[in-house]
Design a protein around this motif. Structure first.
Motif, PDB file in Angstrom:
ATOM      1  N   GLU A   1       0.825  -1.207   0.000  1.00  0.00           N
ATOM      2  CA  GLU A   1       0.000   0.000   0.000  1.00  0.00           C
ATOM      3  C   GLU A   1       0.864   1.263   0.000  1.00  0.00           C
ATOM      4  O   GLU A   1       0.572   2.225  -0.706  1.00  0.00           O
ATOM      5  CB  GLU A   1      -0.923   0.017   1.212  1.00  0.00           C
ATOM      6  N   GLY A   2       1.928   1.260   0.787  1.00  0.00           N
ATOM      7  CA  GLY A   2       2.831   2.411   0.821  1.00  0.00           C
ATOM      8  C   GLY A   2       3.531   2.626  -0.513  1.00  0.00           C
ATOM      9  O   GLY A   2       3.664   3.752  -0.983  1.00  0.00           O
ATOM     10  N   VAL A   3       3.952   1.533  -1.125  1.00  0.00           N
ATOM     11  CA  VAL A   3       4.615   1.618  -2.433  1.00  0.00           C
ATOM     12  C   VAL A   3       3.648   2.170  -3.471  1.00  0.00           C
ATOM     13  O   VAL A   3       3.972   3.077  -4.237  1.00  0.00           O
ATOM     14  CB  VAL A   3       5.173   0.240  -2.861  1.00  0.00           C
ATOM     15  N   VAL A   4       2.439   1.634  -3.499  1.00  0.00           N
ATOM     16  CA  VAL A   4       1.437   2.073  -4.476  1.00  0.00           C
ATOM     17  C   VAL A   4       1.119   3.553  -4.294  1.00  0.00           C
ATOM     18  O   VAL A   4       1.026   4.306  -5.268  1.00  0.00           O
ATOM     19  CB  VAL A   4       0.158   1.206  -4.377  1.00  0.00           C
ATOM     20  N   GLY A   5       0.982   3.991  -3.055  1.00  0.00           N
ATOM     21  CA  GLY A   5       0.703   5.407  -2.791  1.00  0.00           C
ATOM     22  C   GLY A   5       1.833   6.311  -3.264  1.00  0.00           C
ATOM     23  O   GLY A   5       1.597   7.343  -3.892  1.00  0.00           O
ATOM     24  N   GLY A   6       3.057   5.911  -2.988  1.00  0.00           N
ATOM     25  CA  GLY A   6       4.208   6.712  -3.417  1.00  0.00           C
ATOM     26  C   GLY A   6       4.335   6.774  -4.925  1.00  0.00           C
ATOM     27  O   GLY A   6       4.630   7.827  -5.499  1.00  0.00           O
ATOM     28  N   ILE A   7       4.087   5.662  -5.585  1.00  0.00           N
ATOM     29  CA  ILE A   7       4.182   5.632  -7.043  1.00  0.00           C
ATOM     30  C   ILE A   7       3.049   6.438  -7.661  1.00  0.00           C
ATOM     31  O   ILE A   7       3.233   7.119  -8.670  1.00  0.00           O
ATOM     32  CB  ILE A   7       4.183   4.184  -7.555  1.00  0.00           C
ATOM     33  N   GLY A   8       1.873   6.387  -7.053  1.00  0.00           N
ATOM     34  CA  GLY A   8       0.757   7.207  -7.526  1.00  0.00           C
ATOM     35  C   GLY A   8       1.107   8.681  -7.496  1.00  0.00           C
ATOM     36  O   GLY A   8       0.764   9.442  -8.404  1.00  0.00           O
ATOM     37  N   PHE A   9       1.816   9.085  -6.467  1.00  0.00           N
ATOM     38  CA  PHE A   9       2.266  10.479  -6.362  1.00  0.00           C
ATOM     39  C   PHE A   9       3.212  10.828  -7.510  1.00  0.00           C
ATOM     40  O   PHE A   9       3.094  11.877  -8.138  1.00  0.00           O
ATOM     41  CB  PHE A   9       2.957  10.686  -5.005  1.00  0.00           C
ATOM     42  N   LEU A  10       4.152   9.939  -7.814  1.00  0.00           N
ATOM     43  CA  LEU A  10       5.072  10.169  -8.938  1.00  0.00           C
ATOM     44  C   LEU A  10       4.328  10.234 -10.261  1.00  0.00           C
ATOM     45  O   LEU A  10       4.587  11.089 -11.102  1.00  0.00           O
ATOM     46  CB  LEU A  10       6.115   9.053  -9.020  1.00  0.00           C
ATOM     47  N   GLY A  11       3.416   9.291 -10.461  1.00  0.00           N
ATOM     48  CA  GLY A  11       2.644   9.254 -11.701  1.00  0.00           C
ATOM     49  C   GLY A  11       1.808  10.503 -11.880  1.00  0.00           C
ATOM     50  O   GLY A  11       1.735  11.067 -12.976  1.00  0.00           O
ATOM     51  N   ALA A  12       1.187  10.964 -10.805  1.00  0.00           N
ATOM     52  CA  ALA A  12       0.373  12.177 -10.886  1.00  0.00           C
ATOM     53  C   ALA A  12       1.226  13.388 -11.251  1.00  0.00           C
ATOM     54  O   ALA A  12       0.775  14.288 -11.957  1.00  0.00           O
ATOM     55  CB  ALA A  12      -0.343  12.410  -9.559  1.00  0.00           C
ATOM     56  N   GLY A  13       2.463  13.379 -10.808  1.00  0.00           N
ATOM     57  CA  GLY A  13       3.364  14.483 -11.127  1.00  0.00           C
ATOM     58  C   GLY A  13       3.730  14.555 -12.599  1.00  0.00           C
ATOM     59  O   GLY A  13       4.164  15.592 -13.087  1.00  0.00           O
ATOM     60  N   SER A  14       3.526  13.466 -13.336  1.00  0.00           N
ATOM     61  CA  SER A  14       3.867  13.470 -14.759  1.00  0.00           C
ATOM     62  C   SER A  14       2.702  13.933 -15.628  1.00  0.00           C
ATOM     63  O   SER A  14       2.854  14.104 -16.835  1.00  0.00           O
ATOM     64  CB  SER A  14       4.332  12.082 -15.197  1.00  0.00           C
ATOM     65  N   ILE A  15       1.532  14.142 -15.031  1.00  0.00           N
ATOM     66  CA  ILE A  15       0.346  14.553 -15.779  1.00  0.00           C
ATOM     67  C   ILE A  15       0.258  16.083 -15.760  1.00  0.00           C
ATOM     68  O   ILE A  15       0.316  16.707 -14.710  1.00  0.00           O
ATOM     69  CB  ILE A  15      -0.927  13.925 -15.186  1.00  0.00           C
ATOM     70  N   ILE A  16       0.136  16.650 -16.951  1.00  0.00           N
ATOM     71  CA  ILE A  16       0.101  18.101 -17.101  1.00  0.00           C
ATOM     72  C   ILE A  16      -1.225  18.497 -17.737  1.00  0.00           C
ATOM     73  O   ILE A  16      -1.638  17.921 -18.746  1.00  0.00           O
ATOM     74  CB  ILE A  16       1.263  18.587 -17.994  1.00  0.00           C
ATOM     75  N   ARG A  17      -1.874  19.496 -17.158  1.00  0.00           N
ATOM     76  CA  ARG A  17      -3.121  19.999 -17.722  1.00  0.00           C
ATOM     77  C   ARG A  17      -2.909  21.438 -18.145  1.00  0.00           C
ATOM     78  O   ARG A  17      -2.435  22.267 -17.392  1.00  0.00           O
ATOM     79  CB  ARG A  17      -4.242  19.916 -16.706  1.00  0.00           C
ATOM     80  N   SER A  18      -3.294  21.711 -19.372  1.00  0.00           N
ATOM     81  CA  SER A  18      -3.224  23.066 -19.909  1.00  0.00           C
ATOM     82  C   SER A  18      -4.560  23.351 -20.567  1.00  0.00           C
ATOM     83  O   SER A  18      -4.819  22.907 -21.689  1.00  0.00           O
ATOM     84  CB  SER A  18      -2.078  23.176 -20.919  1.00  0.00           C
ATOM     85  N   GLY A  19      -5.431  24.041 -19.866  1.00  0.00           N
ATOM     86  CA  GLY A  19      -6.777  24.268 -20.371  1.00  0.00           C
ATOM     87  C   GLY A  19      -7.518  22.952 -20.478  1.00  0.00           C
ATOM     88  O   GLY A  19      -7.590  22.181 -19.531  1.00  0.00           O
ATOM     89  N   ALA A  20      -8.054  22.682 -21.664  1.00  0.00           N
ATOM     90  CA  ALA A  20      -8.777  21.432 -21.889  1.00  0.00           C
ATOM     91  C   ALA A  20      -7.836  20.303 -22.297  1.00  0.00           C
ATOM     92  O   ALA A  20      -8.237  19.158 -22.377  1.00  0.00           O
ATOM     93  CB  ALA A  20      -9.839  21.628 -22.966  1.00  0.00           C
TER      94      ALA A  20
END
Length: 166
Positions: free
Chosen positions: A77-96
């Motif tokens: 669970e700790g590993v999955v949570g940490g990796i989710g944080f890294l993965g979310a950091g790679s997602i970029i939103r610019s408008g739509a």
């Protein structure tokens, strides 16, 4: 620390996790994505290492000792949570427009490969790698063809709507 996991077995698990994640990272690298070869390999290596540590603590303790009550699922669970944080950091939103979702998902998948390799489940790690590559490479090309076809149709539609100039 004494452990029931032999050193050579630990090294094998770490190398399998790293080598399989290399395949995913190479695909991202070749597409020029920000999280590429080294990122995927490090995520998988780290995931595998955390699982090995959890298993070492669990199995390396005296029977009935405090460490024997550690739940390895909490490590996952700790590993999955940490990796989710890294993965979310790679997602970029610019408008739509949103980009990086596939890279974020592949980072998360690299973590799963590391967890599987860390628990000595090499068949699972290999199957996840192969299926992940099929999704990323084969379906990625298919998706690109569909997008290009859609864009061409839109251009033709737009051109047919234009009034001829006098």
């Amino acid at each position: 620390m004494e452990t029931e996991i032999p050193i050579l077995d630990m090294l094998t698990r770490l190398l399998v996790a790293t080598g399989l994640a290399l395949c995913l990272g190479l695909e991202r690298e070749l597409r020029g994505k920000p999280a590429g070869l080294r990122s995927h390999m490090l995520v998988s290596l780290g995931s595998s290492a955390f699982i090995i540590v959890g298993l070492s603590v669990l199995f390396g303790s005296d029977e009935g000792g405090r460490a024997a009550s550690i739940d390895p699922n909490r490590v996952v669970e700790g590993v999955v949570g940490g990796i989710g944080f890294l993965g979310a950091g790679s997602i970029i939103r610019s408008g739509a427009h949103i980009q990086g979702i596939t890279t974020g998902a592949s980072i998360w998948l690299a973590g799963a490969i590391g967890v599987a390799a860390g628990t000595n489940n090499f068949p699972l790690a290999g199957m996840v790698t192969i299926i992940g590559l099929i999704i990323m490479v084969v379906l990625g090309r298919f998706e690109q063809e569909i997008l290009e076809s859609h864009a061409e149709k839109k251009v033709r539609r737009d051109e047919s709507k234009k009034k001829p100039e006098d």
